[in-house]
Design a protein around this motif. Structure first.
Motif, PDB file in Angstrom:
ATOM      1  N   TYR A  12      62.683 -69.721   3.136  1.00 14.65           N
ATOM      2  CA  TYR A  12      62.665 -71.152   2.860  1.00 14.65           C
ATOM      3  C   TYR A  12      64.087 -71.689   2.735  1.00 14.65           C
ATOM      4  O   TYR A  12      65.026 -70.941   2.482  1.00 14.65           O
ATOM      5  CB  TYR A  12      61.871 -71.462   1.585  1.00 14.65           C
ATOM      6  CG  TYR A  12      62.513 -70.947   0.323  1.00 14.65           C
ATOM      7  CD1 TYR A  12      63.345 -71.758  -0.433  1.00 14.65           C
ATOM      8  CD2 TYR A  12      62.289 -69.649  -0.113  1.00 14.65           C
ATOM      9  CE1 TYR A  12      63.942 -71.285  -1.582  1.00 14.65           C
ATOM     10  CE2 TYR A  12      62.868 -69.167  -1.260  1.00 14.65           C
ATOM     11  CZ  TYR A  12      63.698 -69.994  -2.002  1.00 14.65           C
ATOM     12  OH  TYR A  12      64.290 -69.522  -3.140  1.00 14.65           O
ATOM     13  N   THR A  42      65.251 -82.257   1.395  1.00 13.89           N
ATOM     14  CA  THR A  42      64.577 -81.584   2.499  1.00 13.89           C
ATOM     15  C   THR A  42      64.148 -80.187   2.075  1.00 13.89           C
ATOM     16  O   THR A  42      64.718 -79.592   1.158  1.00 13.89           O
ATOM     17  CB  THR A  42      65.496 -81.456   3.730  1.00 13.89           C
ATOM     18  OG1 THR A  42      66.655 -80.702   3.369  1.00 13.89           O
ATOM     19  CG2 THR A  42      65.906 -82.812   4.263  1.00 13.89           C
ATOM     20  N   ASP A  44      62.007 -76.561   3.956  1.00  6.27           N
ATOM     21  CA  ASP A  44      61.146 -75.944   4.960  1.00  6.27           C
ATOM     22  C   ASP A  44      60.797 -74.538   4.493  1.00  6.27           C
ATOM     23  O   ASP A  44      61.546 -73.909   3.758  1.00  6.27           O
ATOM     24  CB  ASP A  44      61.764 -75.956   6.362  1.00  6.27           C
ATOM     25  CG  ASP A  44      63.086 -75.247   6.439  1.00  6.27           C
ATOM     26  OD1 ASP A  44      63.101 -74.006   6.384  1.00  6.27           O
ATOM     27  OD2 ASP A  44      64.115 -75.930   6.559  1.00  6.27           O
ATOM     28  N   TYR A  45      59.625 -74.099   4.924  1.00  6.80           N
ATOM     29  CA  TYR A  45      59.096 -72.820   4.464  1.00  6.80           C
ATOM     30  C   TYR A  45      58.336 -72.155   5.604  1.00  6.80           C
ATOM     31  O   TYR A  45      57.510 -72.801   6.256  1.00  6.80           O
ATOM     32  CB  TYR A  45      58.165 -73.042   3.273  1.00  6.80           C
ATOM     33  CG  TYR A  45      57.509 -71.801   2.754  1.00  6.80           C
ATOM     34  CD1 TYR A  45      58.257 -70.757   2.224  1.00  6.80           C
ATOM     35  CD2 TYR A  45      56.136 -71.667   2.788  1.00  6.80           C
ATOM     36  CE1 TYR A  45      57.649 -69.609   1.743  1.00  6.80           C
ATOM     37  CE2 TYR A  45      55.512 -70.519   2.307  1.00  6.80           C
ATOM     38  CZ  TYR A  45      56.281 -69.503   1.789  1.00  6.80           C
ATOM     39  OH  TYR A  45      55.674 -68.366   1.317  1.00  6.80           O
ATOM     40  N   ARG A  46      58.627 -70.902   5.845  1.00  7.02           N
ATOM     41  CA  ARG A  46      57.892 -70.124   6.833  1.00  7.02           C
ATOM     42  C   ARG A  46      56.799 -69.371   6.082  1.00  7.02           C
ATOM     43  O   ARG A  46      57.070 -68.441   5.336  1.00  7.02           O
ATOM     44  CB  ARG A  46      58.804 -69.156   7.564  1.00  7.02           C
ATOM     45  CG  ARG A  46      57.995 -68.271   8.521  1.00  7.02           C
ATOM     46  CD  ARG A  46      58.833 -67.596   9.518  1.00  7.02           C
ATOM     47  NE  ARG A  46      59.213 -68.609  10.511  1.00  7.02           N
ATOM     48  CZ  ARG A  46      60.126 -68.406  11.444  1.00  7.02           C
ATOM     49  NH1 ARG A  46      60.750 -67.276  11.528  1.00  7.02           N
ATOM     50  NH2 ARG A  46      60.398 -69.359  12.304  1.00  7.02           N
ATOM     51  N   ASP A  52      54.718 -72.542   9.931  1.00  2.00           N
ATOM     52  CA  ASP A  52      55.824 -73.058   9.131  1.00  2.00           C
ATOM     53  C   ASP A  52      55.552 -74.515   8.772  1.00  2.00           C
ATOM     54  O   ASP A  52      54.839 -75.221   9.483  1.00  2.00           O
ATOM     55  CB  ASP A  52      57.168 -72.907   9.850  1.00  2.00           C
ATOM     56  CG  ASP A  52      57.176 -73.506  11.230  1.00  2.00           C
ATOM     57  OD1 ASP A  52      57.079 -74.745  11.343  1.00  2.00           O
ATOM     58  OD2 ASP A  52      57.276 -72.744  12.206  1.00  2.00           O
ATOM     59  N   SER A  54      57.473 -78.145   6.801  1.00  2.00           N
ATOM     60  CA  SER A  54      58.720 -78.750   6.352  1.00  2.00           C
ATOM     61  C   SER A  54      58.445 -80.149   5.834  1.00  2.00           C
ATOM     62  O   SER A  54      57.411 -80.753   6.132  1.00  2.00           O
ATOM     63  CB  SER A  54      59.762 -78.783   7.476  1.00  2.00           C
ATOM     64  OG  SER A  54      59.327 -79.613   8.527  1.00  2.00           O
TER      65      SER A  54
END
Length: 128
Positions: A12, A42, A44-46, A52, A54
């Motif tokens: 992330y 902002t 984002d995370y896989r 994923d 975001s």
């Protein structure tokens, strides 16, 4: 002008940034010398190797006394692996202003005298 910091975690990322921008969406905005400044959050995370997500939140203050709240959420699913990646992506974006555009007496052909002479609806949501 943008500036900010990004934290890179295990799968992330989190970001915080500031900005100052001239509003150039119309000649009247340029005549009134309107600009905006604010901040972005902002992330984002896989979730796993295929999914994923975001998000972005933006606050902007306009020098003609208007406030913007904006968000963008994105989710993606990888159908095929790299290097020839095929993805399904879904987005939702929302814009919310404290004051709407108030057109001058000669609109739409002459924008002189318009209050908030840029795209500023009460709210606007876009899905993709």
């Amino acid at each position: 002008t943008d500036t900010g910091l990004t934290y890179l975690g295990n799968g992330y990322n989190l970001g915080l940034g500031g900005f100052v921008e001239n509003v150039t969406s119309s000649g009247e905005a340029l005549r009134q010398d309107i600009y905006r400044y604010g901040f972005n959050l902002t992330g984002d995370y896989r979730v796993n190797r295929r999914v994923d997500v975001s998000g972005l939140y933006r606050y902007g203050y306009y020098t003609d006394s208007n406030n913007l709240h904006e968000f963008l959420l994105t989710a993606g699913y990888r159908l095929t692996p790299l290097p020839r990646q095929l993805r399904l992506v879904a987005n939702v974006q929302g814009l919310f202003y404290s004051d709407r555009t108030i057109f001058g007496p000669n609109a739409p052909f002459d924008l002189r005298g318009t209050i908030h002479p840029y795209f500023s609806p009460g709210s606007f949501t876009f899905y993709e």
